[in-house]
Scaffold this motif. Structure first.
Motif, PDB file in Angstrom:
ATOM      1  N   GLY A  36       0.864  -1.178   0.000  1.00 56.70           N
ATOM      2  CA  GLY A  36       0.000   0.000   0.000  1.00 56.70           C
ATOM      3  C   GLY A  36       0.900   1.228   0.000  1.00 56.70           C
ATOM      4  N   TYR A  37       0.324   2.400  -0.276  1.00 56.27           N
ATOM      5  CA  TYR A  37       1.157   3.606  -0.316  1.00 56.27           C
ATOM      6  C   TYR A  37       0.339   4.842   0.012  1.00 56.27           C
ATOM      7  N   ALA A  38       1.043   5.809   0.570  1.00 55.35           N
ATOM      8  CA  ALA A  38       0.428   7.104   0.855  1.00 55.35           C
ATOM      9  C   ALA A  38       1.120   8.143  -0.005  1.00 55.35           C
ATOM     10  N   MET A  39       0.348   9.138  -0.450  1.00 56.05           N
ATOM     11  CA  MET A  39       0.902  10.234  -1.234  1.00 56.05           C
ATOM     12  C   MET A  39       0.469  11.542  -0.588  1.00 56.05           C
ATOM     13  N   ALA A  40       1.442  12.420  -0.359  1.00 56.97           N
ATOM     14  CA  ALA A  40       1.143  13.660   0.362  1.00 56.97           C
ATOM     15  C   ALA A  40       2.300  14.635   0.197  1.00 56.97           C
ATOM     16  N   ASP A  41       2.140  15.802   0.785  1.00 57.49           N
ATOM     17  CA  ASP A  41       3.206  16.793   0.837  1.00 57.49           C
ATOM     18  C   ASP A  41       4.439  16.169   1.499  1.00 57.49           C
ATOM     19  N   PRO A  42       5.639  16.478   0.989  1.00 59.14           N
ATOM     20  CA  PRO A  42       6.867  15.853   1.532  1.00 59.14           C
ATOM     21  C   PRO A  42       7.009  15.990   3.050  1.00 59.14           C
ATOM     22  N   LYS A  43       6.478  17.069   3.597  1.00 62.72           N
ATOM     23  CA  LYS A  43       6.600  17.249   5.048  1.00 62.72           C
ATOM     24  C   LYS A  43       5.834  16.159   5.797  1.00 62.72           C
ATOM     25  N   LEU A  44       4.608  15.884   5.352  1.00 62.51           N
ATOM     26  CA  LEU A  44       3.813  14.837   5.993  1.00 62.51           C
ATOM     27  C   LEU A  44       4.467  13.465   5.784  1.00 62.51           C
TER      28      LEU A  44
END
Ligand code: PLP
Length: 353
Positions: A218-226
């Motif tokens: 599975g994977y999450a995609m978000a702002d690099p900070k998060l």
């Protein structure tokens, strides 16, 4: 304080059955009925058992870079884990660390309240409206975070991206997780919003549209900070979540997007044909944007159908829970599996007359 009082006790999530008997038509856990791409088999033959003596790459770079290429993202915007269950658990642990309640619908993926309990996160379950729709207004108030499955499970209903954007805009001070396990089956992803909203985390999985539930990716995609905060928690818990075969085979899955799209198109076609046949049989169902249908019969209790189908070795999902106990969730299988499912239903309906 005795031994028992010092132990963390939880009521675990109950996944759909994985029957041991053979000849079962399995329409109960939303797996993909088609095998993964032939490229996966080839990649499997190239795996070197000798290398298993070494630890895998803790950053799973080969997989992350294929994901970055696939979605046109920077690697710093991606986090991978052992199925989206692992990714979501890490997100709960990382992003929901306040005394304010997190919010999610009363009818949704039944792991959310399990993680909230496990991590001692206060939470509030917001009722879906009478048509099982999420009302964005309900999520526009002070809270510790928000989790939305989109399309929602087990309803299959989609919340349009502009509605998600309203929720994001109203909650700049908390993280909003959008669990897109089924987005490839007919929904528009909120992914493009991650560059504009530093509070958005989009989570997806290889288990459904990519035919790879057994690989656990599975994977999450978000702002690099998060993503950095998420990685810090992961490295404080288990550095080597992704095993070597999953990294390699997962990258191979991503190299054959044409194959994935072909399977998705077949599933959507089968879903629409099955929905039409079910309506003819008197079932009531809404349009689904996922690889399952959420159905009910106005006369016949769902539990009776669930048991009748099971006797005929057809497994679907039924929950003895408020608001949804009259429904069955039926995963879309191959055309011939759905034919068998429909004829079993026809028998059950006739036997009753
Ligand atoms: C299937 C599912 C998941 C978990 O899938 P993994 O196999 O752990 O990737 C997460 N969320 C929803 C809504 C799901 O249906």
């Amino acid at each position: 304080m005795g031994l028992e009082d010092k132990i963390r006790k939880v009521v675990p999530y109950v996944p759909g059955e994985q029957p041991k008997e053979s000849g079962v038509i399995k329409l109960n856990t939303n797996e993909n009925p088609y095998p993964p791409s032939p490229l996966v088999r080839e990649a499997m033959e190239r795996l070197q058992a000798d290398r298993f003596r070494l630890y895998p790459d803790p950053a799973a770079s080969e997989l992350v870079s294929e994901l970055a290429r696939t979605y046109g993202l920077d690697e710093s915007q991606i986090f991978v884990g052992v199925g989206s269950d692992d990714v979501l658990a890490m997100c709960f642990l990382t992003f929901f660390n306040s005394d304010s309640s997190i919010l999610f619908p009363d009818i949704t993926y039944s792991f959310y309240d399990v993680w909230a309990e496990l991590f001692r996160i206060p939470y509030e379950q917001i009722p879906l409206d009478e048509n099982f729709r999420i009302r964005p207004e309900d999520y526009m108030r002070k809270c510790g975070g928000i989790v939305i499955a989109n399309p929602n499970a087990p309803t299959g209903r989609l919340l349009p991206v502009p509605e998600i954007e309203k929720i994001l805009k109203a909650n700049p001070d908390c993280v909003v997780i959008v669990d897109e396990a089924y987005i490839d089956f007919g929904g528009e992803s909120a992914l493009p919003l991650i560059s504009r909203y530093g509070n958005l985390v989009v989570v997806q999985t290889f288990s459904k549209s990519r035919s790879s539930a057994g690989l656990r990716i599975g994977y999450a995609m978000a702002d690099p900070k998060l993503i950095r905060y998420l990685s810090d928690v992961k490295y404080s818990f288990n550095s080597y979540t992704m095993n070597m075969p999953s990294i390699k085979l997962g990258a191979a899955v991503l190299r054959d997007s044409a194959y994935t799209e072909k399977c998705i198109a077949k599933i959507i076609r089968t879903r629409e044909n099955t929905a039409a046949a079910l309506r003819k049989l008197g079932f009531i169902l809404d349009d689904s944007c996922a690889n399952f249908l959420f159905i009910r019969h106005p006369q016949i209790p769902a539990e009776e159908l669930f048991r009748g189908l099971k006797e005929r070795k057809i497994y679907v999902r039924w929950w003895n829970k408020p608001r949804i106990s009259s429904y069955l969730r039926v995963t879309i299988g191959t055309d011939s599996e759905m034919e068998a499912f429909l004829s079993a239903l026809r028998c059950l309906l006739t036997d009753r007359k």
